[in-house]
Design a protein around this motif. Structure first.
Motif, PDB file in Angstrom:
ATOM      1  N   SER A   1       0.840  -1.197   0.000  1.00 27.37           N
ATOM      2  CA  SER A   1       0.000   0.000   0.000  1.00 27.37           C
ATOM      3  C   SER A   1       0.877   1.249   0.000  1.00 27.37           C
ATOM      4  CB  SER A   1      -0.896  -0.024   1.231  1.00 27.37           C
ATOM      5  OG  SER A   1      -1.139   1.274   1.677  1.00 27.37           O
ATOM      6  N   GLU A   2       0.362   2.267  -0.656  1.00 28.14           N
ATOM      7  CA  GLU A   2       1.132   3.497  -0.803  1.00 28.14           C
ATOM      8  C   GLU A   2       1.374   4.162   0.543  1.00 28.14           C
ATOM      9  OE1 GLU A   2      -0.001   7.095  -3.326  1.00 28.14           O
ATOM     10  OE2 GLU A   2      -0.252   5.342  -4.624  1.00 28.14           O
ATOM     11  N   ASP A   3       0.347   4.053   1.342  1.00 25.37           N
ATOM     12  CA  ASP A   3       0.348   4.777   2.607  1.00 25.37           C
ATOM     13  C   ASP A   3       1.048   4.000   3.722  1.00 25.37           C
ATOM     14  OD1 ASP A   3      -0.308   6.899   4.178  1.00 25.37           O
ATOM     15  OD2 ASP A   3      -2.126   5.935   4.917  1.00 25.37           O
ATOM     16  N   TYR A   4       1.531   2.810   3.405  1.00 26.37           N
ATOM     17  CA  TYR A   4       2.003   1.876   4.437  1.00 26.37           C
ATOM     18  C   TYR A   4       2.985   2.503   5.425  1.00 26.37           C
ATOM     19  CZ  TYR A   4       5.435  -1.607   5.996  1.00 26.37           C
ATOM     20  OH  TYR A   4       6.333  -2.327   6.718  1.00 26.37           O
ATOM     21  N   LYS A   5       4.026   3.099   4.867  1.00 25.59           N
ATOM     22  CA  LYS A   5       5.077   3.628   5.739  1.00 25.59           C
ATOM     23  C   LYS A   5       4.544   4.718   6.652  1.00 25.59           C
ATOM     24  CE  LYS A   5       9.698   2.818   4.245  1.00 25.59           C
ATOM     25  NZ  LYS A   5      10.918   3.344   3.652  1.00 25.59           N
ATOM     26  N   MET A   6       3.822   5.633   6.020  1.00 23.99           N
ATOM     27  CA  MET A   6       3.249   6.747   6.775  1.00 23.99           C
ATOM     28  C   MET A   6       2.372   6.226   7.892  1.00 23.99           C
ATOM     29  SD  MET A   6       3.867   9.817   5.679  1.00 23.99           S
ATOM     30  CE  MET A   6       4.622  10.618   4.307  1.00 23.99           C
ATOM     31  N   PHE A   7       1.576   5.241   7.536  1.00 17.55           N
ATOM     32  CA  PHE A   7       0.625   4.705   8.497  1.00 17.55           C
ATOM     33  C   PHE A   7       1.352   4.118   9.706  1.00 17.55           C
ATOM     34  CE2 PHE A   7      -2.387   1.672  10.178  1.00 17.55           C
ATOM     35  CZ  PHE A   7      -3.581   2.371  10.108  1.00 17.55           C
ATOM     36  N   VAL A   8       2.370   3.307   9.404  1.00 22.30           N
ATOM     37  CA  VAL A   8       3.112   2.676  10.500  1.00 22.30           C
ATOM     38  C   VAL A   8       3.779   3.737  11.365  1.00 22.30           C
ATOM     39  CG1 VAL A   8       5.000   1.133  11.068  1.00 22.30           C
ATOM     40  CG2 VAL A   8       3.482   0.571   9.196  1.00 22.30           C
ATOM     41  N   CYS A   9       4.426   4.689  10.714  1.00 19.48           N
ATOM     42  CA  CYS A   9       5.130   5.721  11.477  1.00 19.48           C
ATOM     43  C   CYS A   9       4.176   6.519  12.337  1.00 19.48           C
ATOM     44  CB  CYS A   9       5.858   6.677  10.543  1.00 19.48           C
ATOM     45  SG  CYS A   9       7.183   5.895   9.683  1.00 19.48           S
ATOM     46  N   ALA A  10       2.994   6.773  11.793  1.00 24.15           N
ATOM     47  CA  ALA A  10       2.052   7.592  12.535  1.00 24.15           C
ATOM     48  C   ALA A  10       1.499   6.834  13.734  1.00 24.15           C
ATOM     49  CB  ALA A  10       0.927   8.034  11.618  1.00 24.15           C
ATOM     50  N   TYR A  11       1.198   5.588  13.525  1.00 23.59           N
ATOM     51  CA  TYR A  11       0.546   4.841  14.605  1.00 23.59           C
ATOM     52  C   TYR A  11       1.531   4.253  15.606  1.00 23.59           C
ATOM     53  CZ  TYR A  11      -4.095   5.421  12.752  1.00 23.59           C
ATOM     54  OH  TYR A  11      -5.277   5.967  12.353  1.00 23.59           O
ATOM     55  N   LEU A  12       2.781   4.114  15.207  1.00 24.63           N
ATOM     56  CA  LEU A  12       3.786   3.603  16.147  1.00 24.63           C
ATOM     57  C   LEU A  12       4.893   4.645  16.286  1.00 24.63           C
ATOM     58  CD1 LEU A  12       4.027  -0.017  14.734  1.00 24.63           C
ATOM     59  CD2 LEU A  12       2.693   0.733  16.675  1.00 24.63           C
ATOM     60  N   PRO A  13       4.621   5.715  16.999  1.00 18.67           N
ATOM     61  CA  PRO A  13       5.592   6.846  17.003  1.00 18.67           C
ATOM     62  C   PRO A  13       6.916   6.514  17.694  1.00 18.67           C
ATOM     63  CG  PRO A  13       3.799   7.241  18.548  1.00 18.67           C
ATOM     64  CD  PRO A  13       3.451   6.002  17.817  1.00 18.67           C
ATOM     65  N   ASP A  14       6.934   5.492  18.521  1.00 20.16           N
ATOM     66  CA  ASP A  14       8.187   5.173  19.221  1.00 20.16           C
ATOM     67  C   ASP A  14       9.113   4.283  18.395  1.00 20.16           C
ATOM     68  OD1 ASP A  14       7.525   6.657  21.388  1.00 20.16           O
ATOM     69  OD2 ASP A  14       6.497   5.015  22.404  1.00 20.16           O
ATOM     70  N   LEU A  15       8.631   3.852  17.274  1.00 21.81           N
ATOM     71  CA  LEU A  15       9.423   2.959  16.435  1.00 21.81           C
ATOM     72  C   LEU A  15      10.678   3.671  15.920  1.00 21.81           C
ATOM     73  CD1 LEU A  15       8.579   0.093  15.779  1.00 21.81           C
ATOM     74  CD2 LEU A  15       7.890   0.867  13.521  1.00 21.81           C
ATOM     75  N   VAL A  16      11.805   2.950  15.914  1.00 19.86           N
ATOM     76  CA  VAL A  16      13.038   3.554  15.419  1.00 19.86           C
ATOM     77  C   VAL A  16      13.422   2.976  14.053  1.00 19.86           C
ATOM     78  CG1 VAL A  16      15.458   3.973  15.909  1.00 19.86           C
ATOM     79  CG2 VAL A  16      13.811   3.946  17.774  1.00 19.86           C
ATOM     80  N   TYR A  17      13.234   1.663  13.913  1.00 20.32           N
ATOM     81  CA  TYR A  17      13.596   1.030  12.643  1.00 20.32           C
ATOM     82  C   TYR A  17      12.370   0.347  12.049  1.00 20.32           C
ATOM     83  CZ  TYR A  17      18.350   1.700  14.225  1.00 20.32           C
ATOM     84  OH  TYR A  17      19.508   2.263  14.666  1.00 20.32           O
ATOM     85  N   LEU A  18      12.133   0.639  10.799  1.00 19.79           N
ATOM     86  CA  LEU A  18      11.046  -0.048  10.096  1.00 19.79           C
ATOM     87  C   LEU A  18      11.641  -0.685   8.860  1.00 19.79           C
ATOM     88  CD1 LEU A  18       8.061  -0.677   9.613  1.00 19.79           C
ATOM     89  CD2 LEU A  18       7.886   1.496   8.394  1.00 19.79           C
ATOM     90  N   ASP A  19      11.408  -1.964   8.717  1.00 18.76           N
ATOM     91  CA  ASP A  19      11.936  -2.703   7.559  1.00 18.76           C
ATOM     92  C   ASP A  19      13.420  -2.431   7.358  1.00 18.76           C
ATOM     93  OD1 ASP A  19       9.469  -3.716   7.218  1.00 18.76           O
ATOM     94  OD2 ASP A  19       8.849  -2.211   5.756  1.00 18.76           O
ATOM     95  N   PHE A  20      14.163  -2.512   8.403  1.00 18.61           N
ATOM     96  CA  PHE A  20      15.633  -2.393   8.363  1.00 18.61           C
ATOM     97  C   PHE A  20      16.132  -1.009   7.984  1.00 18.61           C
ATOM     98  CE2 PHE A  20      14.235  -6.567   6.768  1.00 18.61           C
ATOM     99  CZ  PHE A  20      14.424  -7.281   7.932  1.00 18.61           C
ATOM    100  N   HIS A  21      15.257  -0.008   8.038  1.00 23.64           N
ATOM    101  CA  HIS A  21      15.705   1.356   7.790  1.00 23.64           C
ATOM    102  C   HIS A  21      15.378   2.206   8.991  1.00 23.64           C
ATOM    103  CE1 HIS A  21      16.742   0.772   3.637  1.00 23.64           C
ATOM    104  NE2 HIS A  21      15.598   0.149   3.435  1.00 23.64           N
ATOM    105  N   ARG A  22      16.219   3.131   9.255  1.00 21.85           N
ATOM    106  CA  ARG A  22      15.934   4.065  10.338  1.00 21.85           C
ATOM    107  C   ARG A  22      14.868   5.046   9.880  1.00 21.85           C
ATOM    108  NH1 ARG A  22      18.325   5.846  15.159  1.00 21.85           N
ATOM    109  NH2 ARG A  22      17.430   7.867  15.577  1.00 21.85           N
ATOM    110  N   ILE A  23      13.944   5.308  10.766  1.00 20.47           N
ATOM    111  CA  ILE A  23      12.897   6.268  10.414  1.00 20.47           C
ATOM    112  C   ILE A  23      13.418   7.659  10.718  1.00 20.47           C
ATOM    113  CG2 ILE A  23      10.570   7.016  10.925  1.00 20.47           C
ATOM    114  CD1 ILE A  23      10.035   4.161  11.905  1.00 20.47           C
ATOM    115  N   ASP A  24      13.459   8.510   9.695  1.00 22.83           N
ATOM    116  CA  ASP A  24      14.002   9.840   9.983  1.00 22.83           C
ATOM    117  C   ASP A  24      12.909  10.754  10.529  1.00 22.83           C
ATOM    118  OD1 ASP A  24      12.595  10.676   7.792  1.00 22.83           O
ATOM    119  OD2 ASP A  24      14.295  10.389   6.443  1.00 22.83           O
ATOM    120  N   ASP A  25      13.354  11.822  11.168  1.00 22.12           N
ATOM    121  CA  ASP A  25      12.422  12.701  11.866  1.00 22.12           C
ATOM    122  C   ASP A  25      11.430  13.349  10.908  1.00 22.12           C
ATOM    123  OD1 ASP A  25      13.708  12.042  14.106  1.00 22.12           O
ATOM    124  OD2 ASP A  25      15.000  13.819  14.159  1.00 22.12           O
TER     125      ASP A  25
END
Lengths: 523, 804
Positions: A171-195
């Motif tokens: 899904s297009e929105d996948y990353k955004m969705f995960v980042c938004a709903y799991l704000p404490d997450l640091v790594y998603l799919d082996f990548h660091r989530i940038d600010d």
């Protein structure tokens, strides 16, 4: 080749397989030699690797009580099972299997790292027990619903998540969705989530997240309220006066009282009933407050007692430690002296002397312990007397208050009877009151009927009061006995432990001496 | 000369109060202490003691101060002559003095107008010039007095009985009156004190006997033939102003304050400040104890001038003394002719103290004060290149030959050494360091700087990664105490054996002493169960034995123990023995299954052996560190570099360099800017052969070329404007023509377009016209300006001058 062979034949875990694995992965070289010599107990194993074994079913792992790391990747496991005993597990790898549902992990409360990569899982759930979860790998599965991500919000320590290779990840929105709903997450799919990403995601989903948060907060606060209430009730229960801070007892008297409820409709009864209830509730409140006060007193008494006992024990221990330390100092010297002694007579003399020292130490320590036992005995007896007195006083006072309740009830009963008879007479005279409800009429047939009805009501009320009183008295008494028993038992246990400890120590010393003797004799 | 200057400076520093004193000094530098021969006995006696101390100390010192050391000619005129008013004052003083000697024939002549360095008589009060100095230290009487005392160097008089001066300082200029120290003594301490005193009573008996013996000795040494005859001058600070609660004395040489009741002061002859001069008329039979410092009381204090400032004094005094008649007496009894006479302004130059001199404090930056059985030496910071600023030497005997101990204070040391304490009798040295030592050393006590000797080093443990608090060494052991370590190590004791002789090939350094035993203690780690938390472990290295003692459980009195032995490596069959049950003897408070296993024991032992290696390494490193510290200290003693504050612009070479570099850069920047201005000659000069000096002809050529070029440019520009103008005009004409020809056929749009074009073209033409006109106007001016500039151009000017 190995893999090929295994692929032909699905296997079940058995003792041999586990032994082999443990042996292979155990200590190496000299330690390995020792390990082989002695054998390794499964419960001593901390880490186990069982990959590429073509295992179909997890089994026989219950002996590995202390396992912290378990690798079961690259097998053909279809169901998570047989892991219930491995409560110390921190690291669990079940990747590259054929698992379809997450299950059987409810006891693994220490799990921090869970990998279920490349399985056939379609829904994230049954992970509630894993409160310490930090890393979760669920890539290459069949998860298709975004709502699964909301489930992950409960893991406050979750920092690393992988979900790539799932239908939702397309899904297009996948990353955004995960980042938004799991704000404490640091790594998603082996990548660091940038600010920057985080901010964007947050602003995009702000509305729905706020709503979600609001709901979560509501649930949280409701839970907290319930908890607070529960705690309050526990406190009241500890004081044996739960539900006495209101009209609960009074209401309960009337819940099963059919006649009483009916009679309440008689003219003049409702006012009477109201006055009765008010007085009754006041007495109940008195009992309640008195109970809480007494509870405080008992608690204070108990705390003081515990404190004093602790102090006494502490002091005694210090003395004992001091003695032992002094002995040990001497012990080293005398051991060396004995070792160095070449002349047989001197040697024996020293041995005897040393033996005497040990005996003396034993005597001193035991004397100390006996002293303490006597002292504690006395204190405990005193406490016992006091606490029993306290409880007796409490019961006595509660009983007198309860008697007031009963008096009220009797009084009310008489009044009710009077009114009832008057009403009956009126009815018999044909002086029928229009207001009389229909279901009351059958009661006013003759004197016996009305007598029975009012009496039954009275009996029920008295029974309720008696029951409550009995409950309170029994519980208070049993608490008291239990407390005293526990104290006595604890003291006995303590004493046994200490005596055992002293004996053990002295035995050890004696053994050392004996071995010295033997070795020298042999020499 | 120098000395005089210093004195002057010193005085300035001291403000009014000190100024008074300096007056005395200035006038007659020679007689720092004057004496009048026929003084009252008491008076002399009291001066005695103070002086006796000081004088006895310094007698060997030669007089450094001679009159010819002052270059009189350079002094201002006021030093060399008296003004009319001063002359008048001197006459008044003479008159006063005559009356005084007539009235009091028994008393010493007054010290009224000594000769100054130019041999000119000056009245003492005029030697005082109140001065405000820019140093905050000088605003309090105590630090001010300290400065003065440092600044003065004492030169004894040739005759200790000769001149005598008292000076009076009316009101101290100190605004921060000292308050009595708060009573902080605790009752507990008092009780302790009581107990101690009881204990001491026994000792006192003994002491008394010793005291007697000593007194005898002291008496022998202490008989002072001049007792009561010496004269001294000092400062009195009177109460009243600036919150000074009560009068007190300041001794200028020691900077100590004394109560007016002090036994050392036997009497006062006279008193002066910058405004007036008073003679003490009170009896000094009891020293200064009974003196009343009420200067408005003419019965007690005979004044010389009927001064202006007296009135407020008398006001305050009146209440105190209840002397009601003094005003009348004053007015009637004294010389009326003096009534209107004011003290003339001071003839002394304003005192200036440079910051360097202020920092240096003492003359030549050094001062030695001799006390009974002690000597105090002071130096200015940075004077000694090892940073020494103060040294206190105490002696066993009065002759100061046998040193007891030496204390040396340092400042600005790079190794942060603060105090060196040398006890000569025990040979023990203790060095104290401030925070900032490379190894965070706090204190180091040692007898010898040789390694492997008795020494104790204390450290600032928070500044150290390893949390070391203290390291004690004896020739055969080393003990270290730690605090706040993450591995909970709190103590390590290492026993060394005698050094094994090695082959001569190896140097001493590579031959460390063999470690016999290492004992380490750990504090409780709350995260581990007590049975697994080692409290003490001992490595008996030569016996290959490791002993462990665990922490005691909370409810137990015995602690687990374990002992590992390494025995034969090979059994009877020649197989290697890895681990046998008798290699580990353990006592466990609560026996556990897994600890009985050989594997567990083996692993534990392996781990311990690794840790043993680490501990040995640690011990070795500690030894190295000691060596390093010793080396550093030695180096520091040899070649000391002193730390210099970055704010110290004078001493800080770096900042000086930096500042100079900055200035240089600024300068260069400025030069470049000047050069960057347009050089209109450059293209023409560039055509000439480089390097050669211009000839006159060339210069002329350059000038001509430059001018003609400029002319050409002006003409070109005019032509350009003209050409554009003509072009625009032509175009406009064309358009007009076209319009007239096609006027009939034109649409309204075209007509509009034409009209707007016309107005624009007209506008352009007008502008061009204006520009051309202005150019024509200005071109000659510009040309002339350039010619003028070229005339003045430094490169051409000398050649052109001739022709102009």
């Amino acid at each position: 080749m190995h893999r090929l062979y295994n692929s032909l034949e699905p296997r079940v875990m058995d003792e041999d397989m586990l032994k082999l694995a443990v042996g292979e992965q155990g200590p190496r070289e000299e330690a390995g030699q020792l390990a082989r010599q002695e054998g390794i107990l499964f419960k001593d194993v901390l880490s186990l690797r069982l990959d590429f074994q073509n295992i179909l079913r997890i089994d026989s792992l219950w002996e590995f009580e202390n396992l912290t790391k378990l690798q079961l990747d690259n097998n053909i496991i279809e169901k998570i099972e047989g892991l219930e005993q491995l409560v110390h597990l921190v690291w669990l790898d079940l990747s590259f299997n054929n698992i379809e549902a997450i299950e059987g992990l409810d006891t693994l409360v220490n799990l921090e790292d869970l990998s279920l990569f490349n399985n056939r899982i379609s829904k994230i759930d049954s992970l509630d027990a894993l409160v310490k979860l930090q890393v979760l790998s669920l890539g290459n599965n069949q998860i298709g619903n975004m709502m699964n991500i909301i489930y992950l919000r409960r893991f406050k320590d979750l920092r690393t998540l992988s979900l790539s290779g799932n239908p939702i990840a397309e899904s297009e929105d996948y990353k955004m969705f995960v980042c938004a709903y799991l704000p404490d997450l640091v790594y998603l799919d082996f990548h660091r989530i940038d600010d920057h990403m985080k901010e964007m995601a947050e602003s995009k989903h702000q509305y729905s997240i706020d709503e979600l948060k609001h709901r979560e907060n509501l649930i949280q606060s409701r839970l907290e309220d319930e908890q607070a209430q529960q705690e309050e009730l526990e406190k009241h229960k500890a004081a044996f006066v739960e539900h006495l801070n209101g009209s609960f007892l009074f209401d309960s008297m009337y819940t099963e009282d059919v006649e009483g409820n009916k009679l309440a409709y008689l003219p003049g009864i409702s006012e009477l009933l109201q006055a009765y209830k008010d007085k009754f509730v006041i007495i109940c409140l008195n009992i309640f407050e008195y109970g809480l006060k007494q509870q405080e007193k008992r608690k204070l008494e108990l705390d003081t007692f515990n404190e004093c006992v602790q102090e006494a024990i502490q002091e005694n221990q210090e003395q004992g430690k001091h003695r032992i330390a002094k002995f040990e100092e001497k012990h080293l010297l005398s051991l060396n002296a004995i070792r160095d002694e070449s002349e047989l007579t001197n040697f024996e003399m020293k041995i005897v002397e040393y033996g005497k020292d040990i005996t003396e130490l034993f005597n001193v320590l035991m004397t100390l312990e006996m002293q303490l036992v006597e002292q504690l005995e006395e204190t405990i007896n005193m406490f016992e007397r006091n606490i029993i007195d306290l409880v007796a006083l409490f019961i006595e006072n509660v009983q007198s208050l309860m008697a007031q309740c009963r008096d009220l009830e009797n009084h009310h009963h008489e009044k009710l009877l009077e009114i009832s008879i008057n009403t009956l007479e009126k009815i018999l005279k044909g002086d029928v009151d229009e207001d009389l409800p229909d279901d009351l009429r059958p009661l006013f047939v003759d004197k016996d009927t009305i007598f029975n009805a009012v009496g039954a009501s009275h009996d029920i009320h008295l029974l309720k009061i008696d029951n409550r009183e009995d409950e309170l008295v029994t519980r208070a008494n049993s608490w008291c006995t239990h407390l005293v028993d526990t104290i006595h038992k604890n003291e006995i246990m303590r004493n046994r432990r200490r005596v055992k400890e002293i004996n053990q120590y002295i035995d050890h010393m004696q053994n050392e001496l004996d071995s010295l003797e033997c070795s020298d004799v042999i020499d | 000369m120098e000395v005089l200057k210093e004195k002057v400076e010193e005085e300035a520093a001291t403000e009014r109060a000190e100024a008074a004193e300096r007056g005395e000094k200035l006038l007659r530098p020679l007689d720092a202490r004057r004496e009048e021969a026929p003084m009252t006995q008491e008076m002399l006696r009291d001066l005695e003691k103070k002086l006796s101390e000081i004088e006895i100390v310094v007698p060997e010192q030669p007089l450094t101060f001679t009159k010819d050391s002052i270059d009189i000619s350079k002094l201002p005129l006021s030093y060399q002559s008296n003004t009319l008013k001063e002359e008048h004052l001197l006459q008044v003083a003479d008159n006063f003095s005559r009356q005084y000697s007539h009235l009091c024939p028994d008393r010493v002549p007054l010290f009224l107008h000594p000769l100054n360095e130019c041999e000119v008589p000056k009245f003492v009060s005029t030697t005082i010039r109140p001065t405000l100095m820019p140093y905050p230290e000088l605003y309090n009487w105590d630090s001010c007095a300290q400065f003065v005392s440092d600044f003065l160097s004492m030169v004894p008089l040739p005759d200790p009985l000769k001149p005598m001066v008292q000076e009076e300082e009316k009101v101290p200029s100190k605004k921060y009156a000292i308050k009595p120290p708060r009573d902080l003594s605790s009752r507990f301490e008092q009780e302790q004190e009581m107990k101690k005193q009881e204990e001491m009573k026994g000792q006192e008996e003994k002491q008394r006997r010793e005291e007697e013996a000593r007194l005898l000795e002291v008496e022998k040494a202490n008989i002072d033939p001049l007792h009561g005859l010496r004269v001294h001058s000092w400062v009195v600070v009177l109460s009243g102003k600036r919150e000074v609660p009560e009068s007190f004395f300041i001794d200028p040489f020691t900077a100590r304050s004394y109560s007016t009741q002090d036994d050392h002061f036997l009497g006062i002859e006279s008193l002066w400040n910058h405004k007036n001069y008073w003679i003490n008329m009170q009896d000094c039979w009891n020293g200064c104890k009974d003196l009343i410092f009420d200067l408005g009381d003419p019965v007690r204090w005979e004044y010389l001038l009927l001064g202006t400032d007296k009135s407020h004094l008398s006001l305050t005094e009146e209440e105190d003394d209840g002397m009601n008649d003094n005003d009348d007496v004053e007015n009637l009894g004294k010389e009326d002719e003096d009534k209107s006479f004011d003290m003339p302004p001071s003839w002394v130059e304003q005192i200036e103290i440079s910051p360097e001199a202020f920092e240096t404090r003492c003359p030549s930056g050094k001062k030695v004060i001799q006390y009974k059985r002690a000597k105090l030496e002071k130096w200015a910071p940075y004077l000694n290149n090892n940073g020494l600023v103060c040294r206190l030497t105490t002696y066993e005997d009065l002759e100061c030959t046998k040193t007891l101990e030496i204390k040396e204070w340092y400042q600005n040391r790079e190794d942060m050494l603060e105090l060196k304490h040398i006890n000569k009798s025990t040979g023990l040295n203790i060095d104290y360091f401030k925070p900032g030592h490379p190894q965070a050393l706090r204190a180091h006590s040692y007898v010898s700087m040789q390694p492997e000797m008795d020494r104790v080093m204390e450290f600032y443990e928070t500044a150290r990664v390893d949390g070391l608090v203290k390291r004690e060494e004896t020739p055969s052991s080393m003990t270290e105490h730690y605090r706040g370590r993450s591995d909970f190590l709190s103590y390590r004791h290492v026993d060394f054996g005698p050094r094994v002789k090695k082959l001569a090939l190896n140097s001493a350094e590579s031959n460390p002493r063999p470690v016999v035993k290492i004992t380490e203690r750990f504090s409780r780690n709350p995260e581990k169960p007590a049975d697994e938390d080692v409290a003490e472990r001992t490595f008996l290295i030569q016996e290959e034995r490791i002993q462990l003692r665990y922490h005691c459980r909370d409810d137990h009195i015995t602690a687990s123990k374990r002992e590992f032995l390494r025995r034969t490596e090979v059994d009877s069959k020649g197989n290697k023995i890895i681990m046998t049950p008798d290699m580990c003897i353990s006592f466990e408070v609560e026996p556990m299954e897994h600890t009985k296993k050989l594997l567990y024991q083996y692993e534990a032992m392996m781990k311990l052996r690794n840790e043993e290696k680490l501990s040995r390494h640690q011990a070795w490193e500690s030894e190295l560190e000691v060596l390093e510290i010793l080396k550093l200290q030695e180096e520091e003693d040899d070649a000391h570099t002193l730390a210099i504050s970055i704010y110290d612009t004078k001493r800080n070479e770096k900042s000086k360099e930096y500042r100079e570099a900055m200035e240089r850069v600024m300068h260069e920047e400025h030069l470049r800017q000047v050069e960057a201005q347009l050089d209109y000659l450059a293209p023409f000069l560039a055509q000439l052969p480089p390097g050669n000096k211009l000839t006159r002809w060339q210069a002329m050529c350059v000038k001509e070329e430059c001018l003609s070029d400029f002319k050409q440019r002006l003409i070109d520009k005019a032509n350009l404007i003209q050409a554009r103008f003509e072009k625009e005009t032509q175009e406009l004409q064309k358009k007009q023509q076209w319009y007239q020809e096609n006027q009939v056929t034109l649409t309204a749009e075209d007509e509009d377009w034409y009209l707007s074009y016309c107005s624009q073209a007209m506008f352009r033409i007008r502008i061009l016209e204006q520009r051309l006109n202005r150019h024509k106007e200005q071109a000659p001016l510009k040309y002339l300006a350039l010619e003028e500039k070229l005339h003045k151009d430094p490169r051409l000017v000398e050649f052109l001058k001739v022709f102009v």
